[in-house]
Scaffold this active site. Structure first.
Site, PDB file in Angstrom:
ATOM      1  N   TYR A  33      19.962  29.417 -18.117  1.00  0.00           N
ATOM      2  CA  TYR A  33      18.851  28.816 -18.853  1.00  0.00           C
ATOM      3  C   TYR A  33      19.240  28.541 -20.296  1.00  0.00           C
ATOM      4  CZ  TYR A  33      17.646  33.194 -21.355  1.00  0.00           C
ATOM      5  OH  TYR A  33      17.670  34.297 -22.169  1.00  0.00           O
ATOM      6  N   LYS A 145      24.518  32.932 -20.370  1.00  0.00           N
ATOM      7  CA  LYS A 145      23.057  32.952 -20.520  1.00  0.00           C
ATOM      8  C   LYS A 145      22.417  32.843 -19.132  1.00  0.00           C
ATOM      9  CE  LYS A 145      19.571  31.261 -23.816  1.00  0.00           C
ATOM     10  NZ  LYS A 145      19.178  32.550 -24.380  1.00  0.00           N
TER      11      LYS A 145
HETATM   12  N1  PDD Z   1      17.094  34.460 -26.390  1.00  0.00           N
HETATM   13  N2  PDD Z   1      21.065  37.364 -27.561  1.00  0.00           N
HETATM   14  C1  PDD Z   1      20.246  37.383 -26.494  1.00  0.00           C
HETATM   15  C2  PDD Z   1      20.403  38.468 -25.494  1.00  0.00           C
HETATM   16  C3  PDD Z   1      19.255  36.388 -26.344  1.00  0.00           C
HETATM   17  O1  PDD Z   1      18.448  36.391 -25.277  1.00  0.00           O
HETATM   18  C4  PDD Z   1      19.133  35.382 -27.346  1.00  0.00           C
HETATM   19  C5  PDD Z   1      18.125  34.280 -27.255  1.00  0.00           C
HETATM   20  C6  PDD Z   1      20.009  35.413 -28.447  1.00  0.00           C
HETATM   21  C7  PDD Z   1      19.942  34.383 -29.535  1.00  0.00           C
HETATM   22  O2  PDD Z   1      20.401  33.133 -29.067  1.00  0.00           O
HETATM   23  P1  PDD Z   1      19.910  31.767 -29.731  1.00  0.00           P
HETATM   24  O3  PDD Z   1      20.151  31.861 -31.180  1.00  0.00           O
HETATM   25  O4  PDD Z   1      20.741  30.758 -29.052  1.00  0.00           O
HETATM   26  O5  PDD Z   1      18.439  31.627 -29.418  1.00  0.00           O
HETATM   27  C8  PDD Z   1      20.968  36.414 -28.511  1.00  0.00           C
HETATM   28  C9  PDD Z   1      16.211  33.349 -26.089  1.00  0.00           C
HETATM   29  C10 PDD Z   1      15.521  32.817 -27.284  1.00  0.00           C
HETATM   30  C11 PDD Z   1      15.294  33.734 -24.968  1.00  0.00           C
HETATM   31  O6  PDD Z   1      15.767  34.414 -24.061  1.00  0.00           O
HETATM   32  O7  PDD Z   1      14.132  33.331 -24.971  1.00  0.00           O
END
Ligand code: PDD
Length: 286
Positions: A33, A145
């Site tokens: 995702y 992710k």
């Molecule tokens: N989460 N680390 C984890 C485990 C995360 O799930 C996320 C983001 C990040 C930060 O990534 P970014 O800067 O690309 O948003 C780091 C998203 C926002 C979510 O799961 O909704």
């Protein structure tokens, strides 16, 4: 909840999205995702998100169903259909539906779905957030992710039950990241954050913060740091798509930066705000 959703290649009313009960995303968390910020109706840092999506797909041998351009067109249509000005677009791709076996079944079509949120975060950057520590019990490919988020969910639930905004994960003595964010500390004017290896997700906001810090002359050290270093930091913040750089003002009973956002964190946020402002201006004039 968004009124319209992206279902495969179509924007449809929410109740028309149907996913099979043997979808592998549902049964195994077998999918990937992205969550992308929307400012003034446009997708922010889109290229970096799409690169990460392609990498996640490659690492799990999931075939992306559409070209990145086509997917982007559909995400833009979804934003319009739901009249999102500022918010988040979420979308996921699962390996698809098949009789349940653990290995990858042959030639099944992937399932793409997407939705929107009409706000970015519930947290206030001028006040900062309180946090708690939680043991990082996740698998060893946190760099992908994937939909498999139970370790993150359990840690975030712990934070929720304590009435704080985020759980900061540590593997033994080493701080990794937040349950849905990356974590930076500030010591003696320098930013320190866990290196982008398989123990953390390489956040797009994390990459953006590192780039901006370079532009405004704040040194960044990508290295591991301990729980004790975190607790003794001058300042700390989490970074994520919704939160940008959100100051941490407490970790359990330990106050950070005197319980208020510190100067380096504020400087980083000011730099992010400048970039977002320029992005909005360009978006509005298109
Ligand atoms: N989460 N680390 C984890 C485990 C995360 O799930 C996320 C983001 C990040 C930060 O990534 P970014 O800067 O690309 O948003 C780091 C998203 C926002 C979510 O799961 O909704």
């Amino acid at each position: 909840m968004s009124q319209f959703i992206l279902y495969q290649d179509q924007i449809v009313p929410r109740d028309q999205g149907k996913v099979d009960i043997e979808d592998r995303g549902y049964q195994f968390g077998d999918g990937i995702y992205e969550a992308i910020a929307v400012y003034s109706g446009e997708l922010f840092l889109l290229d970096l998100h799409m690169k990460r999506l392609q990498r996640s797909a490659r690492e799990l041998s999931i075939q992306l169903p559409y070209s990145i351009d086509h997917l982007t067109d559909n995400l833009n249509k979804l934003i319009k259909a739901n009249a999102i000005d500022d918010g988040v677009v979420y979308f996921q791709i699962t390996r698809g539906a098949a009789p349940r076996v653990h290995y990858f079944p042959d030639k099944i079509p992937t399932v793409l779905t997407g939705s929107t949120e009409d706000h970015l975060t519930e947290n206030d950057r001028t006040k900062g957030i309180r946090t708690t520590l939680a043991e990082d019990i996740r698998w060893l490919r946190c760099d992908i992710k994937t939909l498999n988020l139970l370790g993150n969910v359990l840690a975030n639930q712990k934070a929720h039950e304590l009435g704080v905004a985020e759980a900061i994960l540590h593997r033994g003595d080493t701080v990794t990241e937040g349950s849905s964010s990356n974590v930076f500390i500030v010591k003696d004017g320098k930013l320190i954050t866990h290196p982008a290896d398989h123990f953390i997700l390489n956040g797009i906001t994390r990459q953006f913060v590192i780039r901006l810090a370079g532009e405004i002359g704040i040194p960044v050290d990508e290295r591991t740091y301990s729980v004790d270093e975190l607790l003794a930091s001058d300042e700390a913040f989490i970074s994520s798509t919704g939160n940008q750089a959100m100051p941490i003002i407490a970790i359990d009973q330990t106050e950070i930066s005197g319980g208020k956002p510190g100067p380096v964190t504020r400087q980083i946020n000011a730099a992010i705000s400048e970039k977002v402002k320029a992005f909005r201006k360009a978006a509005v004039s298109r």
